[in-house]
Write an enzyme that holds these catalytic residues in place. Structure first.
Site, PDB file in Angstrom:
ATOM      1  N   ARG A   1      71.026 121.827 110.827  1.00  0.00           N
ATOM      2  CA  ARG A   1      70.808 122.468 109.999  1.00  0.00           C
ATOM      3  C   ARG A   1      69.192 122.391 109.162  1.00  0.00           C
ATOM      4  O   ARG A   1      69.011 123.673 107.829  1.00  0.00           O
ATOM      5  CB  ARG A   1      72.356 123.041 109.014  1.00  0.00           C
TER       6      ARG A   1
ATOM      7  N   GLU B   1      76.145 125.483 102.418  1.00  0.00           N
ATOM      8  CA  GLU B   1      74.540 126.110 103.668  1.00  0.00           C
ATOM      9  C   GLU B   1      74.378 126.581 103.148  1.00  0.00           C
ATOM     10  O   GLU B   1      72.864 127.566 104.221  1.00  0.00           O
ATOM     11  CB  GLU B   1      75.201 125.412 104.859  1.00  0.00           C
TER      12      GLU B   1
ATOM     13  N   CYS C   1      80.169 128.916 107.854  1.00  0.00           N
ATOM     14  CA  CYS C   1      80.221 127.937 106.755  1.00  0.00           C
ATOM     15  C   CYS C   1      79.545 127.427 105.977  1.00  0.00           C
ATOM     16  O   CYS C   1      78.589 127.746 105.711  1.00  0.00           O
ATOM     17  CB  CYS C   1      80.025 126.365 107.868  1.00  0.00           C
TER      18      CYS C   1
HETATM   19  N1  EPU Z   1      89.043 120.847 110.721  1.00  0.00           N
HETATM   20  C1  EPU Z   1      90.310 120.614 109.941  1.00  0.00           C
HETATM   21  N2  EPU Z   1      90.526 121.759 108.330  1.00  0.00           N
HETATM   22  C2  EPU Z   1      90.075 122.947 108.205  1.00  0.00           C
HETATM   23  C3  EPU Z   1      88.485 123.084 109.559  1.00  0.00           C
HETATM   24  C4  EPU Z   1      88.518 122.305 110.411  1.00  0.00           C
HETATM   25  O1  EPU Z   1      91.496 119.845 109.892  1.00  0.00           O
HETATM   26  O2  EPU Z   1      89.819 123.519 107.445  1.00  0.00           O
HETATM   27  C5  EPU Z   1      89.342 119.611 112.078  1.00  0.00           C
HETATM   28  C6  EPU Z   1      89.154 121.106 113.286  1.00  0.00           C
HETATM   29  O3  EPU Z   1      90.709 121.025 113.998  1.00  0.00           O
HETATM   30  C7  EPU Z   1      88.093 120.302 114.166  1.00  0.00           C
HETATM   31  C8  EPU Z   1      87.342 119.216 113.366  1.00  0.00           C
HETATM   32  O4  EPU Z   1      87.960 119.395 111.663  1.00  0.00           O
HETATM   33  O5  EPU Z   1      89.253 119.319 115.341  1.00  0.00           O
HETATM   34  C9  EPU Z   1      86.008 120.404 113.516  1.00  0.00           C
HETATM   35  O6  EPU Z   1      86.159 121.457 113.054  1.00  0.00           O
HETATM   36  P1  EPU Z   1      85.103 122.533 113.705  1.00  0.00           P
HETATM   37  O7  EPU Z   1      85.074 122.353 114.970  1.00  0.00           O
HETATM   38  O8  EPU Z   1      85.084 123.683 113.552  1.00  0.00           O
HETATM   39  O9  EPU Z   1      83.735 122.062 112.652  1.00  0.00           O
HETATM   40  P2  EPU Z   1      82.691 121.818 112.443  1.00  0.00           P
HETATM   41  O10 EPU Z   1      81.965 120.850 111.905  1.00  0.00           O
HETATM   42  O11 EPU Z   1      83.914 122.173 111.210  1.00  0.00           O
HETATM   43  C10 EPU Z   1      80.692 123.932 112.907  1.00  0.00           C
HETATM   44  C11 EPU Z   1      79.794 123.924 112.025  1.00  0.00           C
HETATM   45  C12 EPU Z   1      80.053 126.010 112.076  1.00  0.00           C
HETATM   46  C13 EPU Z   1      80.442 125.689 114.117  1.00  0.00           C
HETATM   47  C14 EPU Z   1      81.480 124.511 114.388  1.00  0.00           C
HETATM   48  C15 EPU Z   1      81.952 124.703 115.725  1.00  0.00           C
HETATM   49  C16 EPU Z   1      78.441 123.164 110.038  1.00  0.00           C
HETATM   50  C17 EPU Z   1      78.285 122.908 108.666  1.00  0.00           C
HETATM   51  N3  EPU Z   1      79.627 124.045 111.158  1.00  0.00           N
HETATM   52  O12 EPU Z   1      81.911 123.050 112.514  1.00  0.00           O
HETATM   53  O13 EPU Z   1      78.898 126.680 111.956  1.00  0.00           O
HETATM   54  O14 EPU Z   1      80.679 127.156 114.258  1.00  0.00           O
HETATM   55  O15 EPU Z   1      81.290 123.304 114.118  1.00  0.00           O
HETATM   56  O16 EPU Z   1      80.660 124.519 116.803  1.00  0.00           O
HETATM   57  O17 EPU Z   1      77.700 122.319 110.603  1.00  0.00           O
HETATM   58  C18 EPU Z   1      78.242 128.114 110.396  1.00  0.00           C
HETATM   59  O18 EPU Z   1      77.300 127.069 110.737  1.00  0.00           O
HETATM   60  O19 EPU Z   1      78.101 128.705 109.849  1.00  0.00           O
HETATM   61  C19 EPU Z   1      79.872 127.092 110.993  1.00  0.00           C
HETATM   62  C20 EPU Z   1      80.554 127.799 110.889  1.00  0.00           C
END
Ligand code: EPU
Length: 296
Positions: A172, A291, A221
């Site tokens: 990021r 972010e 996010c």
């Molecule tokens: N999860 C939970 N509870 C929650 C949210 C997530 O248990 O409330 C679990 C999910 O089920 C999954 C794991 O956490 O097993 C990871 O979740 P996710 O795949 O959504 O990945 P993330 O790391 O939370 C990142 C990016 C998102 C992007 C997603 C998918 C960041 C901060 N976030 O989220 O980016 O869409 O991966 O590729 O890097 C953004 O930048 O605005 C954004 C939404």
């Protein structure tokens, strides 16, 4: 002579800039300026410098929260024709995408042309400039992986290029210090259109299942993932899903999203952000970092 005389066609004053963000919240900007060409952008930068006017650069406003009192600054948006160009090289491996190009449309165009490289960016509501600036992406990859070089303009109106390896993309963030990204040279590779489409669909379905619907008001996010842990998991573990302050609510679907419901103000969101940070610090000894950008 007024500050932007001669540029009236591209300058609006006291502009409700919040409307241009995904949250749709916040007060006005002193100026909203849409240069049509690089030359005009240079002129705008000069006028801002001469008149000590701060400026922000706006992409599609999906990662920005404007404060309720707005911003005493100019907001510059690169959406004139020159900034909307995409130029594919004959073999299709090289693409020059200008800052104002819609990343979602670009992903679609690449699918149609059978060009692989941008699939991971499916569903990210961003301009190319905004995406490069923050190295947008997710679990499937980020835009930095395909950027070879960028054309930039600094705060003095000087245009120059920066290429890898001098150009570095990290989680990021990038080491682009210049104020304006004018365009990015992307490296794609020809692939099987059906496979490319399958990947795009997989990314899309993952997001649909794991993130709030696109018709809700949110800004993606809110926090960066600290040290590779999902901030969403931490906020979830702290029991904060569904927590509400005024019209701002922590999403039940993904805890790193804050939804703006009816009557929500930017202040509600900022208060909720602070509560989340405090609770996660107290319970999990982790400091969350924003972010999104807050413009005040
Ligand atoms: N999860 C939970 N509870 C929650 C949210 C997530 O248990 O409330 C679990 C999910 O089920 C999954 C794991 O956490 O097993 C990871 O979740 P996710 O795949 O959504 O990945 P993330 O790391 O939370 C990142 C990016 C998102 C992007 C997603 C998918 C960041 C901060 N976030 O989220 O980016 O869409 O991966 O590729 O890097 C953004 O930048 O605005 C954004 C939404």
């Amino acid at each position: 002579m007024s500050t932007f005389s001669g540029l009236e066609e591209i300058v609006e004053t006291d502009y409700e800039i919040g409307r241009r963000t995904w949250y749709g919240l916040g007060g006005p900007a002193d100026y909203f300026i849409c240069p049509q060409t690089v030359e005009q952008l240079r002129e705008v930068v000069e006028r801002c410098n001469e008149n000590d006017i701060r400026y922000y650069v706006m992409g599609f406003g999906s990662n920005i929260l404007v404060g309720d009192n707005g911003v005493r600054a100019a907001v510059i948006k690169l959406n004139g024709p020159q900034f909307l160009q995409t130029e594919f090289s004959s073999e299709g491996r090289q693409l020059v995408a200008w800052a104002g190009v819609d990343l979602r449309k670009l992903v679609r165009t690449c699918v149609e042309k059978g060009l692989s490289g941008l699939e991971a960016l499916t569903g990210i509501p961003s301009s190319v400039g905004g995406a490069v600036k923050m190295n947008a992406g997710g679990r499937f990859g980020d835009i930095g992986a395909v950027v070879e070089s960028v054309t930039l303009m600094d705060g003095q109106g000087r245009v120059f290029e920066k290429s890898k390896p001098e150009l570095v993309f990290d989680y990021r963030q990038t080491n682009i210090g210049a104020r304006f990204i004018l365009n990015a040279h992307l490296k794609l590779c020809p692939g099987d259109p059906e496979q490319i489409l399958r990947t795009v669909k997989e990314v899309w379905v993952y997001k649909e299942n794991n993130q709030p619907a696109l018709n809700t008001k949110n800004s993606g996010c809110i926090f960066k993932n600290p040290r590779g842990v999902s901030a969403g998991v931490l906020i979830d573990r702290a029991g904060l899903k569904g927590l509400r302050i005024g019209g701002a609510v922590v999403s039940e679907k993904h805890a790193n999203f804050i939804l703006a419901e009816k009557g929500c103000t930017s202040h509600d969101i900022l208060r909720l952000i602070n509560v989340i940070k405090d609770k996660v610090r107290e319970q999990l000894e982790t400091e969350l970092e924003l972010e999104i950008e807050v413009w005040e």
